[in-house]
Motif scaffolding. Sequence first.
Motif: not given
Length: 81
Positions: A54-56, A60-66, A77-78
């Motif tokens: 998902t995006w913040t 400006r950044a992405l959040l990634v989970g397992g 951060p992008l």
Amino acid sequence: TGAALSPDGRRLAVVTPTEVLVYRRSGDEAWAAAVSRIPLRLPLPPMPQAEAVTWTADGRALLVGGEQLPIRIHRLPLPGR
């Protein structure tokens, strides 16, 4: 394995097992054209079964989970943002 549209609707992030691919759409371009170009590639830190992205709110950044417990959320951060 997952995808998310940026808050401004101009970028699409697609998570794979090893990286996140970020596609940018120009103007009213169709997404089919946007995803046919070479994406920005962001390597993922080691994580079991990267699954969700998902995006913040500010884009400006992405959040990634397992998928496996314990779930850790990684902030990517992008560049240039």
